[in-house]
Design an enzyme around this catalytic site. Structure first.
Site, PDB file in Angstrom:
ATOM      1  N   ARG A 136       0.839  -1.185   0.000  1.00 35.95           N
ATOM      2  CA  ARG A 136       0.000   0.000   0.000  1.00 35.95           C
ATOM      3  C   ARG A 136       0.883   1.247   0.000  1.00 35.95           C
ATOM      4  O   ARG A 136       1.782   1.387   0.826  1.00 35.95           O
ATOM      5  CB  ARG A 136      -0.897  -0.019   1.237  1.00 35.95           C
ATOM      6  CG  ARG A 136      -1.944   1.064   1.248  1.00 35.95           C
ATOM      7  CD  ARG A 136      -2.545   1.152   2.621  1.00 35.95           C
ATOM      8  NE  ARG A 136      -3.286  -0.050   2.962  1.00 35.95           N
ATOM      9  CZ  ARG A 136      -4.616  -0.109   2.966  1.00 35.95           C
ATOM     10  NH1 ARG A 136      -5.324   0.958   2.667  1.00 35.95           N
ATOM     11  NH2 ARG A 136      -5.234  -1.207   3.298  1.00 35.95           N
ATOM     12  N   ASP A 237       1.653 -13.075   8.903  1.00 36.82           N
ATOM     13  CA  ASP A 237       2.095 -13.049  10.307  1.00 36.82           C
ATOM     14  C   ASP A 237       2.035 -14.437  10.926  1.00 36.82           C
ATOM     15  O   ASP A 237       2.943 -14.857  11.639  1.00 36.82           O
ATOM     16  CB  ASP A 237       1.216 -12.103  11.132  1.00 36.82           C
ATOM     17  CG  ASP A 237       1.682 -10.658  11.027  1.00 36.82           C
ATOM     18  OD1 ASP A 237       2.665 -10.409  10.304  1.00 36.82           O
ATOM     19  OD2 ASP A 237       1.031  -9.799  11.654  1.00 36.82           O
TER      20      ASP A 237
END
Ligand code: URA
Length: 242
Positions: A136, A237
């Site tokens: 992003r 993660d």
């Protein structure tokens, strides 16, 4: 809102009666015939139940998501072309079979997509693998291409694009745009995905009517942070850290 209730279904082999089968939340359906959803088998539902569980530790998360990834790769490969191929067996008889046709490569969307590379290598010996990094842009908050490394001859290959999570579709759409700019026609791109949102499917399949999308499960929607719900949290993660 955009969140649909989860459909529930009896899960198990056809020879069992409904009363002999447990009920579970299964994938939502989709209206695009370019989208293939894996069969909602007891194995798949149980594997998804492990990786969705917030209490599942990293070792189990890796092991069981690898099993789902393997199912996706096997299904994805079934969509590639084959030609008729007859072989002679050691006892001197022939078998009218098939042979794989065409060169393939994997392209992972970093970082989470790299978790799918091993499953592809296990099925396709010495497969070429490229990478695309999309993040992003802090200023525009839109996805931005930061890095790519792709085989020189990618335009001549069938491409298996790898990303476990399809949330809004922003990264996957940008990745397909990169592949198309390198000369890969949509018809030769297959997007392999563990968990999708209905919005992500809608955005992706509308934009690319000829790209085949293979997913294990279409979930209910997105939350305000664009996490898939009920989802499994942050795939990268859980696979790479903790
Ligand atoms: N990426 C993730 O890892 N999880 C989500 O829920 C959405 C995108």
């Amino acid at each position: 809102s955009d969140v649909k209730p989860a459909p529930t279904q009896c899960v198990g082999p056809d020879y069992r009666s409904e009363s002999q089968k447990p009920t579970a939340a299964v994938s939502a359906g989709v209206e695009f015939d370019t989208v293939t959803i894996l069969p909602q088998t007891p194995q798949l539902i149980a594997l998804l139940s492990i990786i969705r569980n917030k209490d599942t530790q990293r070792g189990d998360f890796i092991f069981y998501s690898n099993r789902i990834i393997r199912l996706l790769v096997e299904e994805g490969l079934n969509h590639l072309p084959t030609i008729e191929h007859t072989v002679t067996t050691p006892v001197g008889r022939t078998y009218d079979g098939l042979a794989f046709q065409g060169k393939i490569c994997g392209v992972s969307i970093m970082r989470a997509g790299e978790a799918m590379e091993q499953g592809l290598r296990e099925c396709c010996r010495s497969v070429r693998i490229g990478k695309i990094l999309i993040q992003r842009d802090e200023e525009t908050s839109r996805p931005k291409l930061f890095y790519d490394k792709l085989p020189e001859d990618i335009a001549d290959r069938w491409v298996l694009l790898l990303d476990p999570m399809l949330a809004t579709g922003g990264s996957a759409i940008m990745a397909v745009d990169v592949l198309k700019a390198r000369g890969v026609p949509e018809e030769r791109i297959f997007f392999l995905n563990v968990l999708a949102s209905p919005q992500g499917i809608q955005n992706f399949a509308t934009k690319f009517p000829k790209v085949r999308l293979v997913t294990a499960f279409v979930d209910q929607g997105l939350d305000e942070k664009n996490y898939i719900i009920p989802g499994l949290g942050d795939f990268g993660d859980r696979y790479y850290t903790r």
